[in-house]
Structures are given as structure tokens and as C-alpha cells.
Design a protein around this motif. Structure first.
Motif, PDB file in Angstrom:
ATOM      1  N   VAL A 178       0.828  -1.207   0.000  1.00 53.47           N
ATOM      2  CA  VAL A 178       0.000   0.000   0.000  1.00 53.47           C
ATOM      3  C   VAL A 178       0.867   1.262   0.000  1.00 53.47           C
ATOM      4  CG1 VAL A 178      -1.756   1.305   1.264  1.00 53.47           C
ATOM      5  CG2 VAL A 178      -1.926  -1.189   1.098  1.00 53.47           C
ATOM      6  N   PHE A 179       1.925   1.275   0.807  1.00 55.59           N
ATOM      7  CA  PHE A 179       2.842   2.417   0.779  1.00 55.59           C
ATOM      8  C   PHE A 179       3.388   2.632  -0.629  1.00 55.59           C
ATOM      9  CE2 PHE A 179       2.977   2.694   5.380  1.00 55.59           C
ATOM     10  CZ  PHE A 179       3.458   3.976   5.636  1.00 55.59           C
ATOM     11  N   LYS A 180       3.879   1.572  -1.248  1.00 61.76           N
ATOM     12  CA  LYS A 180       4.492   1.717  -2.571  1.00 61.76           C
ATOM     13  C   LYS A 180       3.463   2.134  -3.617  1.00 61.76           C
ATOM     14  CE  LYS A 180       8.421  -1.423  -2.016  1.00 61.76           C
ATOM     15  NZ  LYS A 180       9.100  -2.635  -2.511  1.00 61.76           N
ATOM     16  N   GLN A 181       2.289   1.502  -3.582  1.00 60.43           N
ATOM     17  CA  GLN A 181       1.255   1.857  -4.543  1.00 60.43           C
ATOM     18  C   GLN A 181       0.839   3.318  -4.385  1.00 60.43           C
ATOM     19  OE1 GLN A 181      -0.202  -0.091  -6.993  1.00 60.43           O
ATOM     20  NE2 GLN A 181      -1.381   1.699  -7.632  1.00 60.43           N
ATOM     21  N   SER A 182       0.675   3.746  -3.136  1.00 65.27           N
ATOM     22  CA  SER A 182       0.197   5.100  -2.872  1.00 65.27           C
ATOM     23  C   SER A 182       1.241   6.150  -3.237  1.00 65.27           C
ATOM     24  CB  SER A 182      -0.195   5.228  -1.395  1.00 65.27           C
ATOM     25  OG  SER A 182      -1.186   4.283  -1.050  1.00 65.27           O
ATOM     26  N   LEU A 183       2.497   5.904  -2.869  1.00 64.52           N
ATOM     27  CA  LEU A 183       3.551   6.855  -3.222  1.00 64.52           C
ATOM     28  C   LEU A 183       3.769   6.878  -4.730  1.00 64.52           C
ATOM     29  CD1 LEU A 183       3.888   6.781  -0.167  1.00 64.52           C
ATOM     30  CD2 LEU A 183       6.356   6.737  -0.489  1.00 64.52           C
ATOM     31  N   ALA A 184       3.612   5.713  -5.372  1.00 65.09           N
ATOM     32  CA  ALA A 184       3.734   5.662  -6.829  1.00 65.09           C
ATOM     33  C   ALA A 184       2.648   6.491  -7.492  1.00 65.09           C
ATOM     34  CB  ALA A 184       3.658   4.207  -7.306  1.00 65.09           C
ATOM     35  N   GLU A 185       1.417   6.396  -6.998  1.00 68.49           N
ATOM     36  CA  GLU A 185       0.321   7.197  -7.555  1.00 68.49           C
ATOM     37  C   GLU A 185       0.622   8.679  -7.431  1.00 68.49           C
ATOM     38  OE1 GLU A 185      -3.139   5.926  -5.452  1.00 68.49           O
ATOM     39  OE2 GLU A 185      -3.404   4.114  -6.645  1.00 68.49           O
ATOM     40  N   ALA A 186       1.167   9.083  -6.281  1.00 68.39           N
ATOM     41  CA  ALA A 186       1.461  10.502  -6.076  1.00 68.39           C
ATOM     42  C   ALA A 186       2.577  10.983  -6.996  1.00 68.39           C
ATOM     43  CB  ALA A 186       1.835  10.751  -4.619  1.00 68.39           C
ATOM     44  N   ALA A 187       3.530  10.107  -7.284  1.00 69.09           N
ATOM     45  CA  ALA A 187       4.678  10.499  -8.100  1.00 69.09           C
ATOM     46  C   ALA A 187       4.469  10.244  -9.586  1.00 69.09           C
ATOM     47  CB  ALA A 187       5.928   9.749  -7.631  1.00 69.09           C
ATOM     48  N   GLY A 188       3.383   9.573  -9.949  1.00 69.14           N
ATOM     49  CA  GLY A 188       3.154   9.263 -11.346  1.00 69.14           C
ATOM     50  C   GLY A 188       4.087   8.189 -11.862  1.00 69.14           C
ATOM     51  N   THR A 189       4.316   7.157 -11.032  1.00 72.14           N
ATOM     52  CA  THR A 189       5.217   6.083 -11.419  1.00 72.14           C
ATOM     53  C   THR A 189       4.573   4.750 -11.058  1.00 72.14           C
ATOM     54  OG1 THR A 189       7.518   5.333 -11.291  1.00 72.14           O
ATOM     55  CG2 THR A 189       6.531   6.102  -9.239  1.00 72.14           C
ATOM     56  N   THR A 190       5.361   3.684 -11.039  1.00 76.93           N
ATOM     57  CA  THR A 190       4.856   2.360 -10.695  1.00 76.93           C
ATOM     58  C   THR A 190       5.435   1.920  -9.354  1.00 76.93           C
ATOM     59  OG1 THR A 190       6.675   1.266 -11.869  1.00 76.93           O
ATOM     60  CG2 THR A 190       4.658   1.725 -13.126  1.00 76.93           C
ATOM     61  N   PRO A 191       4.758   1.016  -8.631  1.00 82.42           N
ATOM     62  CA  PRO A 191       5.258   0.579  -7.317  1.00 82.42           C
ATOM     63  C   PRO A 191       6.656  -0.025  -7.369  1.00 82.42           C
ATOM     64  CG  PRO A 191       2.975  -0.088  -7.594  1.00 82.42           C
ATOM     65  CD  PRO A 191       3.422   0.448  -8.921  1.00 82.42           C
ATOM     66  N   GLU A 192       7.013  -0.626  -8.508  1.00 84.14           N
ATOM     67  CA  GLU A 192       8.337  -1.248  -8.622  1.00 84.14           C
ATOM     68  C   GLU A 192       9.462  -0.219  -8.575  1.00 84.14           C
ATOM     69  OE1 GLU A 192       5.823  -1.758 -10.736  1.00 84.14           O
ATOM     70  OE2 GLU A 192       5.210  -3.770 -10.058  1.00 84.14           O
ATOM     71  N   ARG A 193       9.117   1.057  -8.787  1.00 86.66           N
ATOM     72  CA  ARG A 193      10.136   2.114  -8.780  1.00 86.66           C
ATOM     73  C   ARG A 193      10.057   2.954  -7.512  1.00 86.66           C
ATOM     74  NH1 ARG A 193      12.521   2.568 -13.788  1.00 86.66           N
ATOM     75  NH2 ARG A 193      13.046   4.779 -13.630  1.00 86.66           N
ATOM     76  N   VAL A 194       9.482   2.348  -6.461  1.00 78.59           N
ATOM     77  CA  VAL A 194       9.372   2.994  -5.147  1.00 78.59           C
ATOM     78  C   VAL A 194      10.043   2.110  -4.107  1.00 78.59           C
ATOM     79  CG1 VAL A 194       7.805   3.825  -3.349  1.00 78.59           C
ATOM     80  CG2 VAL A 194       7.210   4.122  -5.778  1.00 78.59           C
ATOM     81  N   ALA A 195      10.905   2.686  -3.286  1.00 71.10           N
ATOM     82  CA  ALA A 195      11.535   1.971  -2.171  1.00 71.10           C
ATOM     83  C   ALA A 195      11.114   2.645  -0.868  1.00 71.10           C
ATOM     84  CB  ALA A 195      13.053   1.982  -2.306  1.00 71.10           C
ATOM     85  N   VAL A 196      10.507   1.863   0.029  1.00 72.05           N
ATOM     86  CA  VAL A 196      10.073   2.365   1.334  1.00 72.05           C
ATOM     87  C   VAL A 196      10.817   1.569   2.407  1.00 72.05           C
ATOM     88  CG1 VAL A 196       8.145   2.660   2.921  1.00 72.05           C
ATOM     89  CG2 VAL A 196       7.813   3.031   0.462  1.00 72.05           C
ATOM     90  N   HIS A 197      11.615   2.267   3.197  1.00 68.91           N
ATOM     91  CA  HIS A 197      12.438   1.625   4.224  1.00 68.91           C
ATOM     92  C   HIS A 197      12.205   2.273   5.578  1.00 68.91           C
ATOM     93  CE1 HIS A 197      15.263  -0.842   1.678  1.00 68.91           C
ATOM     94  NE2 HIS A 197      14.554  -0.184   0.785  1.00 68.91           N
ATOM     95  N   THR A 198      12.570   1.545   6.625  1.00 65.30           N
ATOM     96  CA  THR A 198      12.525   2.117   7.961  1.00 65.30           C
ATOM     97  C   THR A 198      13.927   2.158   8.538  1.00 65.30           C
ATOM     98  OG1 THR A 198      12.038  -0.052   8.946  1.00 65.30           O
ATOM     99  CG2 THR A 198      10.163   1.381   8.421  1.00 65.30           C
ATOM    100  N   VAL A 199      14.109   3.040   9.521  1.00 67.01           N
ATOM    101  CA  VAL A 199      15.398   3.157  10.197  1.00 67.01           C
ATOM    102  C   VAL A 199      15.470   2.191  11.377  1.00 67.01           C
ATOM    103  CG1 VAL A 199      17.060   4.799  11.206  1.00 67.01           C
ATOM    104  CG2 VAL A 199      15.493   5.556   9.425  1.00 67.01           C
ATOM    105  N   HIS A 200      14.320   1.679  11.819  1.00 66.38           N
ATOM    106  CA  HIS A 200      14.236   0.586  12.785  1.00 66.38           C
ATOM    107  C   HIS A 200      14.386   1.030  14.240  1.00 66.38           C
ATOM    108  CE1 HIS A 200      13.932  -3.614  13.814  1.00 66.38           C
ATOM    109  NE2 HIS A 200      15.124  -3.650  14.384  1.00 66.38           N
ATOM    110  N   GLN A 201      14.073   2.294  14.546  1.00 69.63           N
ATOM    111  CA  GLN A 201      14.049   2.697  15.951  1.00 69.63           C
ATOM    112  C   GLN A 201      12.936   1.931  16.676  1.00 69.63           C
ATOM    113  OE1 GLN A 201      13.861   4.834  13.343  1.00 69.63           O
ATOM    114  NE2 GLN A 201      15.182   6.614  13.643  1.00 69.63           N
TER     115      GLN A 201
END
Length: 476
Positions: free
Chosen positions: A110-133
Motif C-alpha cells: 500500500v505504501f508503494k502503490q500510494s507513493l507511486a500514484e502521487a509520483a506518477g510512477t509504478t510501485p516497482e520504482r518505489v523503495a520504502v524503508h525504515t530506520v528501525h528505531q
């Protein structure tokens, strides 16, 4: 095999020589995207690159459930969701790092799909990571669904705030399209960080791991043991418009905890280090990614004293400063910028099914540590892969990987391309949790007992990294 250190070198020698869920289903509505804010021709390989920047408050309100405890307060430094959008090298590329413990399974979709929609790209070109605190939220819509099916309390897997954050990041990405800046050069720099990272798995007796040296350690015998295998370097990739720095991405492999279970949401010492560097170079957005630090922590240098949080942050910021001073700039364009992906199907550990039997009686920390693993296992049994990615910039290769990867994989990626500037971000899809090496699964220990994958993961991951490298070479 005479010693553990020889074994680690053997691992590197071996690899060197061997060299989508719909967002609307979760309450996220499609909206006008960044693509509509720019000249559509810029998304083609036109030769010119531009960058959009976003920085969003990712701190939930007081009273929310953090991963392990109810949130009672927050510090001056909030949790952040920071990132960049690269325009001009094909469809936009989105890189995002969030000060949360993990984002897993369907939440990643969902993060990748949603950020991709906002950027006008595809989920495969989105990387969502955490810093792990650890004094931070966890997000897993698959775990949320499994708990709902059992009529169990959602606890830390209540995704209400996560869905709000997604919308806020979407809005920030769209706004970034109104102030895109040209990129003329990429800066590459690295430097060792002194007395922060140490290997957790140094207590080896008769080939088996004894006590883990964790993020903090009060045992003087464990703290006196050697630092162990780490990647000492922090790597910096910066984006420039002539002499103007625009963004700085940093990569360093270690668990980011000084102390936790306070109920106070905070970004811990990496967040403080990032803030110090942001203050020193205020004209550029600073985004930090946690490297392959699944078996790495500050335990040798940290007894959990409150004063050590700032001390570790200052040491990390000092390494970042020296990496910044060591930076060399290289011309960049769409011709030497690309994004490649490879599907990763990790081998599942069948013992994970026992989590489902215990979830109705497990407490909050048990569910926090196990529901993501169960969700990943179920998705894996349905044949769902995790995409890993690599961003190529001039002479740099930046790998974006899932789970709590052991540092050996980061060192392996560097060994495969010794003539390149290589960095790695782990803690993408958090579902696979700890991912050790084949040797580590023989040794046992906390990480291995917690791992939902098997020792065959080493071969699968190394082949996937090699496949990415081959794709890169074929495009050159």
C-alpha cells in the motif's frame, strides 16, 4: 575451519568468486500526482535529471500504541518520513526512509502503490524503508487483518495513523513537483564511524552462539570481546545543482538503539546524528537509511546509560562529517542513471505456522515480534515475492533490500563490485525479519531462532544481487 573470522572471510571469498495490493482497498484514494505538475517529457530519458524533496512528520499522537508500549510523550526531535523523487531517468523513482521499526507485507504494497500514484510512477520504482528505531510504530496491514479475523485487539497493528501518514506523504510528493530542482552532479563519499557498530554474535562456544551482545550490554566480559565483523563505513550519496547541495542520503549498518521501551517516541541516535548534519548543511535535505545491520548493534560501546545516546549520535555524525568532507562529485545525467529490480522468493521456515496457534494467547510484545513473520509466511506460501532494487548513479550502486539482513550481505555486495561505490539499505519489507547466512543458521542464536526463513536464503539473496549486477551491466 580454524576460527570464526576465517569463516567470515571464506563467506566473502565464496561469493566473490561465484560472482501488489491496491491502495484504495485500504482507504487510500487516488489523487492528482507529481507527474501532472511537471512536463511529461521529463519522465523520459531526456538527459536531464531533476529532484523533488519531501519531509513529513511521522510521529503518532500521544496515546497511540508504539511497537511495544503505549506512547506517553514525544521528544523535541519528531519521527520523520523523508525522501526524494528522481525525475528524468524513465518513470520517476521514489526513495523514502521512515523513523519506524518496520513496515511489512501488505503495508509495503500500500505504501508503494500510494507513493507511486502521487509520483506518477509504478510501485516497482518505489523503495520504502525504515530506520528501525524501537520507540516508534510498526505497520503491517496483513497482521492487522489476521488479528481482525480472530477478533483480537489490534494493538500496535492498528493502521489508522499509518493510513493518515500515507496520505500526508502523498501530498508532500505532489508538492515536491512544484519546486523540482535540476541535478548536475552526484557526490560520493565514505568514512569509518568509530566506536558505534559492533557484532552481536561474538560469544561463540563450540560452534554455537551463547549470549547475544545486544544494542546495550552491561556484561563487561561481552563488552570486552572484539568488535567482530562489521562494515565500519558510513556511505554518503549527495545530489547537487552546480555548487548547491540538494539532498544527502546516508547509509550505515547497525541497530539504531541506545535504550528504549520508554513510551516516548523518538528517532534515537541516528535521528540525532541526522539532525546534527542537517544543521551543519542546512541547504540539503538529509535522509538516513539503515544498512544490513541485523547482527550489528552498539552493545560493545553502550551499556544503556542515558548519556550514551548523545555520545553515539556524535560519533555517528562525526563519521558522516568526514564522509561529507571526503565526497567527490561526478557529472550525472539520465544516461548513467537507472533503476533495476529483481524478485526475491525467500525459502520459508515451516515452523512459522506455530505462531498462528499461539496468537490468541500471546501478549503485546509477542504479537509485535511475530505477526509480521506469520503474515510474510502466508503471503510467501501464496507465491508473493519481494522486489529488491538497485539505483545506479554514475559509478555508484545502491541496493534496497528487505528484512534484518546480516552485514555479510552488505559486504558481499561490495565485494562483487570492488571498482564501484556500493551502499545498501536494508529494512525494506520487514516481513522476513532476521535473515542470516548459512553459517549463522548452524550457529543458532537469537536472530536465527527468530528467523522465518531458512539457511538456503544465502544462496537466493546472493544470486539476486548478482542478477541485479548483470542487469546493470547489460544496460551499460
Amino acid at each position: 575451519m580454524k576460527s570464526r573470522n576465517i569463516s567470515r572471510r571464506s563467506f566473502l571469498t565464496t561469493i566473490t568468486t561465484g560472482v501488489a495490493a491496491i491502495a484504495t482497498a485500504n482507504g487510500i484514494r487516488p489523487l492528482d500526482n507529481l507527474y501532472h505538475q511537471i512536463d511529461p517529457g521529463q519522465t523520459n530519458v531526456s538527459g536531464k535529471l531533476k529532484i523533488g524533496l519531501f519531509d513529513v512528520n511521522a510521529t503518532p499522537p500521544v496515546g497511540s500504541q508504539l511497537t511495544y508500549d503505549p506512547m506517553i510523550n514525544t521528544y523535541d526531535l519528531s519521527l520523520r518520513a523523508k525522501g526524494i523523487v528522481l525525475i528524468g531517468a524513465g518513470a520517476p523513482i521514489v526513495l523514502c526512509a521512515i523513523d519506524w521499526i518496520g513496515i511489512s507485507n501488505e503495508s509495503q504494497d500500500v505504501f508503494k502503490q500510494s507513493l507511486a500514484e502521487a509520483a506518477g510512477t509504478t510501485p516497482e520504482r518505489v523503495a520504502v524503508h525504515t530506520v528501525h528505531q524501537h520507540d516508534a510504530p510498526i505497520c503491517d496491514f496483513t497482521a492487522e487483518k489476521l488479528l481482525k479475523e480472530k477478533n483480537l485487539p489490534l494493538g500496535c497493528f492498528d493502521g489508522s495513523f499509518a493510513r493518515l501518514l500515507i496520505k500526508n506523504i502523498q501530498g508532500a510528493i505532489i508538492n515536491a513537483g512544484k519546486s523540482l530542482q535540476p541535478i548536475t552532479a552526484v557526490g560520493l563519499g565514505k568514512a569509518p564511524v568509530h566506536e558505534v557498530a559492533s557484532n552481536r554474535r561474538v560469544d561463540l562456544v563450540n560452534g554455537k552462539i551463547g549470549t547475544m551482545r545486544g544494542s546495550s550490554c552491561k556484561d563487561s566480559v561481552l563488552r570486552d570481546k572484539p568488535e567482530g565483523l562489521i562494515d565500519p563505513d558510513v556511505s554518503l550519496i549527495s545530489f547537487w545543482n552546480d555548487d548547491q547541495p540538494l539532498a544527502v542520503l546516508s547509509f550505515y549498518a547497525t541497530h539504531p538503539q541506545s535504550y528504549y521501551r520508554t513510551g516516548v517516541a523518538n528517532p534515537d541516535f541516528p535521528g540525532i546524528a541526522r539532525f546534527l548534519r542537517q544543521s551543519a548543511v542546512p541547504e540539503a535535505l538529509h535522509v538516513h537509511f539503515n544498512g544490513a545491520g541485523g547482527n550489528i548493534a552498539a552493545g560493545k560501546y553502550n551499556d544503556g546509560s542515558r548519556k550514551n545516546r548523545l555520545l553515539l549520535a556524535e560519533r555517528m555524525a562525526d563519521g558522516m562529517k568526514r564522509a561529507w568532507e571526503n565526497t567527490r562529485k561526478y557529472p550525472v545525467s539520465s544516461k548513467n542513471t537507472r533503476w533495476v529490480t529483481e524478485p526475491l522468493l525467500l525459502p520459508p521456515n515451516p515452523g512459522v505456522v506455530d505462531i498462528e496457534k499461539n496468537m490468541t494467547t500471546g501478549n503485546g510484545p509477542y504479537l509485535a515480534n511475530n505477526m509480521g513473520r506469520l503474515g510474510w509466511y502466508k503471503r510467501r506460501m501464496e507465491g508473493k515475492a519481494i522486489d529488491i532494487g538497485c539505483l545506479v548513479l554514475t559509478g555508484a550502486r545502491i541496493f534496497f533490500m528487505p528484512g534484518e539482513l546480516f552485514v555479510e550481505y552488505q559486504l558481499a555486495a561490495k565485494a562483487m563490485s570492488p571498482d564501484k561505490f556500493v551502499a545498501m539499505a536494508a529494512y525494506g519489507d520487514y516481513g522476513p525479519f532476521y535473515i542470516g547466512t548459512k553459517e549463522a543458521y548452524r550457529e543458532g542464536g537469537y536472530e536465527i531462532l527468530s528467523s522465518p526463513v531458512t539457511d538456503d536464503s544465502e544462496e537466493v539473496i546472493l544470486k539476486a544481487i548478482q542478477a541485479l549486477n548483470k542487469k546493470i551491466i547489460s544496460c551499460e
